[in-house]
Design a protein around this motif. Sequence first.
Motif, short mmCIF file in Angstrom:
data_model
loop_
_atom_site.label_atom_id
_atom_site.label_comp_id
_atom_site.label_asym_id
_atom_site.label_seq_id
_atom_site.Cartn_x
_atom_site.Cartn_y
_atom_site.Cartn_z
N UNK A 165 0.82 -1.21 0.00
CA UNK A 165 0.00 0.00 0.00
C UNK A 165 0.85 1.26 0.00
N UNK A 166 0.36 2.30 -0.71
CA UNK A 166 0.96 3.62 -0.62
C UNK A 166 0.63 4.19 0.75
N UNK A 167 1.60 4.81 1.40
CA UNK A 167 1.43 5.26 2.78
C UNK A 167 1.70 6.76 2.87
N UNK A 168 0.84 7.46 3.61
CA UNK A 168 1.05 8.88 3.89
C UNK A 168 1.36 9.03 5.37
N UNK A 169 2.59 9.42 5.68
CA UNK A 169 3.02 9.63 7.06
C UNK A 169 2.79 11.09 7.40
N UNK A 170 2.00 11.35 8.44
CA UNK A 170 1.67 12.73 8.81
C UNK A 170 2.20 13.05 10.20
N UNK A 171 2.41 14.32 10.45
CA UNK A 171 2.89 14.74 11.76
C UNK A 171 3.62 16.06 11.68
N UNK A 172 3.80 16.68 12.84
CA UNK A 172 4.47 17.96 12.90
C UNK A 172 5.95 17.82 12.52
N UNK A 173 6.55 18.94 12.20
CA UNK A 173 7.97 18.95 11.87
C UNK A 173 8.79 18.49 13.07
N UNK A 174 9.76 17.61 12.81
CA UNK A 174 10.65 17.15 13.87
C UNK A 174 10.17 15.93 14.63
N UNK A 175 9.07 15.30 14.20
CA UNK A 175 8.54 14.15 14.94
C UNK A 175 9.19 12.83 14.53
N UNK A 176 9.90 12.81 13.40
CA UNK A 176 10.57 11.59 12.97
C UNK A 176 9.83 10.84 11.88
N UNK A 177 9.21 11.58 10.95
CA UNK A 177 8.42 10.93 9.90
C UNK A 177 9.31 10.09 8.96
N UNK A 178 10.52 10.58 8.68
CA UNK A 178 11.40 9.79 7.81
C UNK A 178 11.80 8.48 8.46
N UNK A 179 12.00 8.48 9.77
CA UNK A 179 12.33 7.23 10.47
C UNK A 179 11.20 6.23 10.34
N UNK A 180 9.96 6.73 10.41
CA UNK A 180 8.80 5.85 10.25
C UNK A 180 8.78 5.27 8.84
N UNK A 181 9.04 6.11 7.86
CA UNK A 181 9.07 5.63 6.47
C UNK A 181 10.15 4.56 6.30
N UNK A 182 11.31 4.79 6.89
CA UNK A 182 12.40 3.81 6.79
C UNK A 182 12.03 2.50 7.48
N UNK A 183 11.28 2.62 8.59
CA UNK A 183 10.83 1.41 9.30
C UNK A 183 9.85 0.61 8.44
N UNK A 184 8.96 1.32 7.76
CA UNK A 184 8.00 0.64 6.88
C UNK A 184 8.73 -0.07 5.75
N UNK A 185 9.70 0.60 5.15
CA UNK A 185 10.47 -0.03 4.07
C UNK A 185 11.23 -1.25 4.59
N UNK A 186 11.84 -1.12 5.78
CA UNK A 186 12.64 -2.21 6.34
C UNK A 186 11.79 -3.43 6.66
N UNK A 187 10.51 -3.22 6.93
CA UNK A 187 9.62 -4.34 7.25
C UNK A 187 8.88 -4.89 6.06
N UNK A 188 9.19 -4.40 4.88
CA UNK A 188 8.48 -4.83 3.67
C UNK A 188 9.27 -5.87 2.90
#
Length: 453
Positions: A165-188
């Motif tokens: 699935x295409x995923x949209x990670x939302x959140x304020x600046x500085x919350x770590x959205x790129x880390x979440x994206x990297x975690x999703x990729x690592x678990x795929x």
Amino acid sequence: MRAKILVVDDDAGHLSMLRTVLSGWGYLPEGATDGEQAVAMVRGKAYDAVLLDVRMAGMGGMEALSRIREYNPAVPVIIMTAYSSVETAVSALKTGAYDYLTKPLDLDVLRLTLDRALDHMRLAAENETLRRKLATGVAGPEIIGASKAMRELFTLIGMVAPTEATVLVTGESGTGKELVARAIHAGSARAGGSLVAVNCAALSETLLESELFGHEKGAFTGAEKRREGRFMAADKGSIFLDEIGEIAQPVQAKLLRVIQEREIQRVGGDRPIGVDVRILAATNRDLKKEVEAGRFREDLYYRLNVVSVPVPPLRERCEDIPLLAQHFLLRFAEKNRKRIKGFTPSAMDHLVRCPWPGNVRELENAVERAVILSVGEYVTERELPLCEGGHPVEGPAEAGGATGLAGRPLDDVEREVILATLASCGGNKSEAARVLGITRATLHKKLKKYGEE
């Protein structure tokens, strides 16, 4: 599970009283009457916390503290003493004590301090468990948190990652959205492929289009040879489009086609090229409002927002601040070759009280600065930045200023300073006494004198 507390005191009456009180609070207390017995008990059994008297016959509290820390540095040790002094407090904290209380104990402060110590230990244990579970899963070591909000985030990542699935990670600046994206990729299933990140806000419309899709030789001035874009680089892997809400509408239209058709067209090219890429996007904007304002295509929004993964701001998971702060401290201490063990209790309280509008990134910067400025083994409040939007937390120095104090009775001024200090310390009388430079017993007498006790 009820917490096991070891109480160490050579005063049999005081020891018995504390065990009774702790039992009433739901803990499982055990007693030791000297330091040597306490060290032996810690070696033989796992305790959740230790209450340790300083002045005892035989092995004293400070030596026992050192021995306990050598064997089990994770267990929080709270020092108790009737002989209050700054030197003793500093020595205890340097040796690794969690906090320092003076006798006669204020039971409310004792319970608050004990609960806080147990919470910190529980959070550390939960975080370590989560990290072990996620080490072979999706999140990796950089996503730190044991709060309810973060546990829910970890669960959602675990559900979304194995899908396409295409995923949209939302959140304020500085919350770590790129880390979440990297975690999703690592678990795929695409973890063996590349994760290519693009900061959409950093490039103009023309440059972004070329960066994403590539260009043919001569497509524009300066295009001296053909260039493959980021989508081609991410083939068989994932692409992370950070700050997706910043892209111009012409590029939005082309991105929509990529999602729909799974093919790109280079700038200046005349034929489509198929790509096998999973799209992960992130934004700190409310894209629904952007759609309503006509700045973002509605069809693209729904294509991107197949699954939404919201990342909570730091103010909604304050219980994770000690874990994050200690993680950053150890990293920056190693990087800067400094021997720093942790934070003093007042410094950690300061961190937890700050609102952190810049979220985890702001906290990380604050800890790095503190590590650089620190001259001892523990970071103190002095090395930490002001909080509350850049203004100092209100304390005795901000309680009215010299102009507001002039011409007033000394007792009124003293009362106001004491109450302001107590408020800035969150009601912790031991901490307030330390800030004021008086003993806890003196503070108690003054509060009683002013009718505040």
